[in-house]
Design a protein around this motif. Structure first.
Motif, PDB file in Angstrom:
ATOM      1  N   GLU A 136       0.852  -1.190   0.000  1.00 49.71           N
ATOM      2  CA  GLU A 136       0.000   0.000   0.000  1.00 49.71           C
ATOM      3  C   GLU A 136       0.886   1.238   0.000  1.00 49.71           C
ATOM      4  O   GLU A 136       1.910   1.282   0.689  1.00 49.71           O
ATOM      5  CB  GLU A 136      -0.901   0.021   1.242  1.00 49.71           C
ATOM      6  N   THR A 137       0.507   2.236  -0.766  1.00 49.43           N
ATOM      7  CA  THR A 137       1.270   3.480  -0.827  1.00 49.43           C
ATOM      8  C   THR A 137       0.362   4.666  -0.543  1.00 49.43           C
ATOM      9  O   THR A 137      -0.853   4.606  -0.763  1.00 49.43           O
ATOM     10  CB  THR A 137       1.930   3.678  -2.201  1.00 49.43           C
ATOM     11  N   GLY A 138       0.954   5.738  -0.064  1.00 43.45           N
ATOM     12  CA  GLY A 138       0.165   6.930   0.206  1.00 43.45           C
ATOM     13  C   GLY A 138       0.999   8.030   0.816  1.00 43.45           C
ATOM     14  O   GLY A 138       2.237   7.992   0.795  1.00 43.45           O
ATOM     15  N   GLU A 181      11.028   9.225   9.872  1.00 46.65           N
ATOM     16  CA  GLU A 181      11.400   8.556   8.628  1.00 46.65           C
ATOM     17  C   GLU A 181      12.008   7.194   8.950  1.00 46.65           C
ATOM     18  O   GLU A 181      12.661   7.018   9.974  1.00 46.65           O
ATOM     19  CB  GLU A 181      12.412   9.387   7.844  1.00 46.65           C
ATOM     20  N   THR A 182      11.778   6.244   8.055  1.00 44.94           N
ATOM     21  CA  THR A 182      12.360   4.916   8.215  1.00 44.94           C
ATOM     22  C   THR A 182      12.448   4.241   6.858  1.00 44.94           C
ATOM     23  O   THR A 182      11.623   4.485   5.983  1.00 44.94           O
ATOM     24  CB  THR A 182      11.530   4.033   9.167  1.00 44.94           C
ATOM     25  N   ASP A 229       7.553  -0.916   6.864  1.00 43.45           N
ATOM     26  CA  ASP A 229       7.071   0.454   6.722  1.00 43.45           C
ATOM     27  C   ASP A 229       8.212   1.362   6.283  1.00 43.45           C
ATOM     28  O   ASP A 229       9.141   1.608   7.040  1.00 43.45           O
ATOM     29  CB  ASP A 229       6.489   0.926   8.058  1.00 43.45           C
ATOM     30  N   ASP A 230       8.116   1.854   5.053  1.00 40.62           N
ATOM     31  CA  ASP A 230       9.125   2.742   4.488  1.00 40.62           C
ATOM     32  C   ASP A 230       8.520   4.139   4.406  1.00 40.62           C
ATOM     33  O   ASP A 230       7.538   4.353   3.684  1.00 40.62           O
ATOM     34  CB  ASP A 230       9.540   2.235   3.100  1.00 40.62           C
ATOM     35  N   ARG A 231       9.102   5.080   5.146  1.00 43.55           N
ATOM     36  CA  ARG A 231       8.566   6.442   5.168  1.00 43.55           C
ATOM     37  C   ARG A 231       9.668   7.439   4.833  1.00 43.55           C
ATOM     38  O   ARG A 231      10.782   7.336   5.349  1.00 43.55           O
ATOM     39  CB  ARG A 231       7.974   6.768   6.543  1.00 43.55           C
ATOM     40  N   ILE A 235       5.315   3.626   2.138  1.00 41.84           N
ATOM     41  CA  ILE A 235       5.091   2.381   1.421  1.00 41.84           C
ATOM     42  C   ILE A 235       4.985   1.283   2.479  1.00 41.84           C
ATOM     43  O   ILE A 235       5.932   1.038   3.220  1.00 41.84           O
ATOM     44  CB  ILE A 235       6.261   2.053   0.458  1.00 41.84           C
ATOM     45  N   TRP A 236       3.811   0.658   2.561  1.00 43.69           N
ATOM     46  CA  TRP A 236       3.564  -0.359   3.573  1.00 43.69           C
ATOM     47  C   TRP A 236       3.483  -1.730   2.897  1.00 43.69           C
ATOM     48  O   TRP A 236       2.681  -1.934   1.991  1.00 43.69           O
ATOM     49  CB  TRP A 236       2.276  -0.074   4.335  1.00 43.69           C
TER      50      TRP A 236
END
Length: 205
Positions: free
Chosen positions: A170-172, A183-184, A189-191, A202-203
């Protein structure tokens, strides 16, 4: 007489095969700009861009070899080739290189975001003002992005779900006016922060 005839033949060679290839390359570039301006490119779109890009590159290489061989056999000087033909020949690798550069950067995503930031902010503030904290189905275009769902979180952030480029991905974007979202780059979980108030995510499930 021979030099004159060679010059005329060189200048008279049509540029349309290269122009046609340049046209297809332009279509590929438009598709690349649209696809890479998403937070995460769809897997099917990635495969189609990759396959068509390889096909265009192979066509350009083979055509270049054939054309160069013909010019050498006819002893045609490169100076006799028209400017239009040179431009058409150079356009395909130029657009291919630009597409690859966009694939390795977030330039197009950032441009798309900047053009949509005001609309996204306005919608996020509307959701906060409504007081609703349950997930809401939006299913409409906000700015240049298609928002499927939105949710106001207890910490004051607003999550916009914008697509599923993969079966379990999932993206958003997250509206984060207080800058509390860290941020990570760690799975799942990519933020990454896009601006002072916005974070893309991006989950992966």
């Amino acid at each position: 007489m021979m030099t004159t005839a060679t010059t005329r033949n060189g200048k008279g060679r049509s540029a349309w095969p290269w122009s046609l290839l340049a046209g297809f390359s332009l279509l590929w570039l438009v598709g690349a700009i649209y696809s890479f301006s998403h937070i995460e490119i769809d897997l099917f779109a990635w495969m189609m861009l990759g396959l068509s890009g390889v096909l265009l590159a192979a066509t350009w290489i083979v055509s270049t070899i054939v054309d160069a061989t013909t010019l050498i056999r006819r002893r045609t000087s490169p100076r006799t080739i028209s400017t239009r033909r040179w431009v058409a020949w150079f356009s395909s690798p130029l657009m291919g290189g630009l597409g690859l550069w966009l694939a390795s950067t977030d330039v197009d995503l950032l441009l798309r975001f900047r053009l949509s930031e005001a609309a996204l902010r306005s919608r996020a503030e509307q959701l906060i003002a409504s007081g609703e904290t349950e997930p809401q189905q939006i299913d409409e275009r906000v700015g240049l992005f298609r928002v499927e769902f939105a949710q106001v979180n207890d910490d004051g952030t607003v999550r916009f779900s914008m697509g599923w480029p993969g079966i379990f991905v999932e993206t958003g974007m997250i509206y984060d006016p207080d800058q509390i979202v860290a941020e990570t780059s760690q799975w799942p979980d990519d933020r990454q922060r896009l601006s002072e108030d916005w974070v893309k995510y991006i989950w992966s499930d």
